[in-house]
Design an enzyme around this catalytic site. Structure first.
Site, PDB file in Angstrom:
ATOM      1  N   LYS A   1       0.882  -1.279   0.143  1.00 53.79           N
ATOM      2  CA  LYS A   1      -0.053  -0.092   0.171  1.00 53.79           C
ATOM      3  C   LYS A   1       0.972   1.163  -0.093  1.00 53.79           C
ATOM      4  CE  LYS A   1      -1.519   2.888   2.548  1.00 53.79           C
ATOM      5  NZ  LYS A   1      -1.360   4.022   1.701  1.00 53.79           N
TER       6      LYS A   1
ATOM      7  N   GLU B   1      10.319   1.232  10.185  1.00 58.05           N
ATOM      8  CA  GLU B   1      11.378   2.145  10.032  1.00 58.05           C
ATOM      9  C   GLU B   1      10.873   3.487  10.179  1.00 58.05           C
ATOM     10  OE1 GLU B   1      13.438   4.813   8.879  1.00 58.05           O
ATOM     11  OE2 GLU B   1      13.448   4.178   6.943  1.00 58.05           O
TER      12      GLU B   1
ATOM     13  N   CYS C   1      14.097  10.449   6.685  1.00 60.58           N
ATOM     14  CA  CYS C   1      14.380  10.185   7.884  1.00 60.58           C
ATOM     15  C   CYS C   1      15.659  10.076   8.396  1.00 60.58           C
ATOM     16  CB  CYS C   1      13.598   8.924   8.370  1.00 60.58           C
ATOM     17  SG  CYS C   1      13.834   7.624   7.138  1.00 60.58           S
TER      18      CYS C   1
ATOM     19  N   GLU D   1      11.045  15.933  14.730  1.00 61.91           N
ATOM     20  CA  GLU D   1      11.497  15.649  13.277  1.00 61.91           C
ATOM     21  C   GLU D   1      11.026  16.968  12.634  1.00 61.91           C
ATOM     22  OE1 GLU D   1      10.578  11.863  11.694  1.00 61.91           O
ATOM     23  OE2 GLU D   1      12.372  11.803  10.590  1.00 61.91           O
TER      24      GLU D   1
END
Ligand code: ADP
Length: 483
Positions: free
Chosen positions: A180, A255, A289, A386
């Site tokens: 997906k 992750e 990331c 982040e």
């Protein structure tokens, strides 16, 4: 509009059980983040189609896992060749839906393809072992077998590589996989599926389902046929999916978020540190990331580093990824702009100084200028969360212990970077940083041959390298009485 050499790679249907399935309802429009214009459309599918894909993946599993590793590797190798041969078209699609500059998109396509090549080769190295038995009448063996039907939920920042990094080891191991993709970047995923089909990946072995994330994710995680989920995305969604996988005790690869520290010691090579900061911070407009999120710079080199970085960001060219010479494209969407704006405003309100950028340029779309802040402290949002944008917050520090303590003061543990010319310090700092990946004197660490992944709340498992296939294998111990 996106012009392709092979227009059949622009798909508006999903690949389920060997059929291209269109939308029954209203399709989802895919927008170019640089202009807001529609690039294409994909089906708005849900739980029913996800369940059909799961059933097809289960049907395809016995034959796929029974093929020789060499056969599976040969198909993956053909998929690799096709990805490379169609790199220009894949890059064009990626730039159109994701925004990154064309050269960077092409780089990602080759990086994505490298996983297909690597795991095509690794398929043949799924070794077992024999164990000396504790009694004379027994023989002890270990074999490694595919986990089974796997699901992958992938993000928009690397629309191709995050798919192949999961699908290549899964298929190499003999698993089948349903992907997906992110709603912002489904076109690259569908083009990859078209190439997989051309490469000879059988029906049901690799499928792509676009549409309602919650409904599709819900079906994939609830199913007891699906034995594993591999997810790349936010820690927040990772937590939800992990909980959804709990009732069926699925294997998980996660992750998640990063918040990478980038430490520059007084004894660093300044040129190398500036170059590393530029690629690590501003690549993909800061939307990776493993992007440097916090730059810790020692007092003695701080001011020189800040002024050199400010000079360097002036050479960055912002614009649509299709324009020649552009080095930073737009952010993915308006939400991304809002997050960057809130982090910069919070830092300024708490006493930081704006050295460069700090605003949207008059280009329309979702652009944000490469930004540098100094006088940043651990209490500010840029230190804790982040930012996922082109903002470099500079923290001044005095001692190595202080830098390492600040770097580790986060729930995340994905990537960290540091610059020093002192060999003793290299080992001290590398071992003290609580991260799954550490870059010394480099801002670029990703490669298919090395294990990518995080510790703490940055995730579970490793992708790429010889370890990457482990996540798709079960260990079976066979104890045979021969006496
Ligand atoms: P980002 O903040 O980078 O967009 P997300 O974690 O929100 O990251 O999204 C990563 C992927 O997770 C995307 O494919 C998105 O559609 C999917 N996703 C988001 N929320 C859910 C959910 N509740 N269930 C399943 N998938 C989800």
């Amino acid at each position: 509009m996106v012009t392709l050499k092979d227009p059949t790679l622009l798909r508006s249907a999903c690949l389920i059980d060997g059929e291209w399935v269109g939308s029954t309802g209203r399709p989802i429009q895919v927008a170019d983040p640089a202009t807001g214009h529609t690039v294409g459309q994909v089906p708005d599918l849900g739980a029913t189609e996800a369940e059909a894909a799961i059933a097809a993946a289960a049907r395809a599993l016995p034959a796929w896992s029974a093929r020789t590793a060499r056969d599976r590797g040969a198909i993956l190798r053909r998929w690799f060749d096709l990805a490379v041969a169609n790199a220009d078209d894949l890059a064009a699609l990626m730039t159109a839906e994701q925004g990154k500059p064309l050269a960077e998109a092409r780089g990602e396509v080759l990086y994505a393809a490298s996983f297909l090549e690597w795991f095509a080769e690794e398929a043949r190295r799924i070794y077992g072992e024999t164990i000396p038995a504790p009694t004379a009448d027994k023989r002890l063996l270990v074999i490694r077998q595919p986990v089974g039907v796997c699901a992958a939920i992938t993000p928009w920042n690397f629309p191709a590589a995050m798919i192949t990094r999961k699908a290549a080891p899964a298929l190499a191991a003999g698993c089948t996989m349903i992907v997906k993709p992110a709603e912002q970047t489904p076109l690259t995923a569908l083009a990859l599926a078209a190439l997989a089909e051309r490469a000879g990946v059988p029906s049901g072995v690799f499928q792509v389902v676009t549409g309602d994330a919650r409904a599709i994710g819900g079906a994939l995680t609830a199913s007891d046929v699906v034995r594993k989920l591999s997810f790349t995305g936010s820690t927040e969604v990772g937590r939800i999916l992990m909980a959804q996988c709990a009732p069926t005790i699925k294997k998980l690869s996660l992750e998640l978020g990063g918040n990478a520290p980038f430490i520059v010691f007084d004894d660093a090579d300044l040129d190398a540190a500036i170059e590393g900061a530029l690629v690590s911070k501003y690549r993909n407009a800061g939307q990776t990331c493993v992007c440097a999120n916090r730059l810790y710079v020692q007092s003695g080199i701080h001011d020189a580093f800040a002024s050199r970085l400010a000079e360097a960001v002036r050479t960055i060219k912002l614009g649509p990824g299709t324009e020649p010479g552009v080095t930073i494209g737009p952010l993915i969407d308006a939400d991304a702009i809002r997050k960057v704006e809130s982090h910069v405003a919070d830092a300024l309100a708490h006493g930081a100084t704006l050295v460069a950028g700090g605003r949207q340029p008059p280009l329309g779309g979702n652009f944000y200028e490469p930004t540098i802040l100094t006088g940043v402290t651990q209490a500010m949002k840029v230190a804790r969360e982040e930012t996922f944008g082109p903002v470099a917050p500079l923290f001044r520090f005095e001692t190595e212990e202080e830098a390492v303590a600040m770097a580790n003061d986060t729930e995340f543990g994905l990537a960290a970077y540091f610059y020093t010319e002192n060999a003793r310090r290299v080992w001290r700092v590398a071992e003290a940083l609580e991260y799954g990946m550490v870059g010394h004197n480099t801002g670029l660490i990703s490669t298919e041959v090395a294990p990518f992944g995080g510790i703490k709340q940055s995730g579970l498992g490793r992708e790429g390298s010889r370890h990457g296939i482990e996540d798709y294998l079960e260990i079976k111990y066979l104890c045979s009485a021969v006496g």
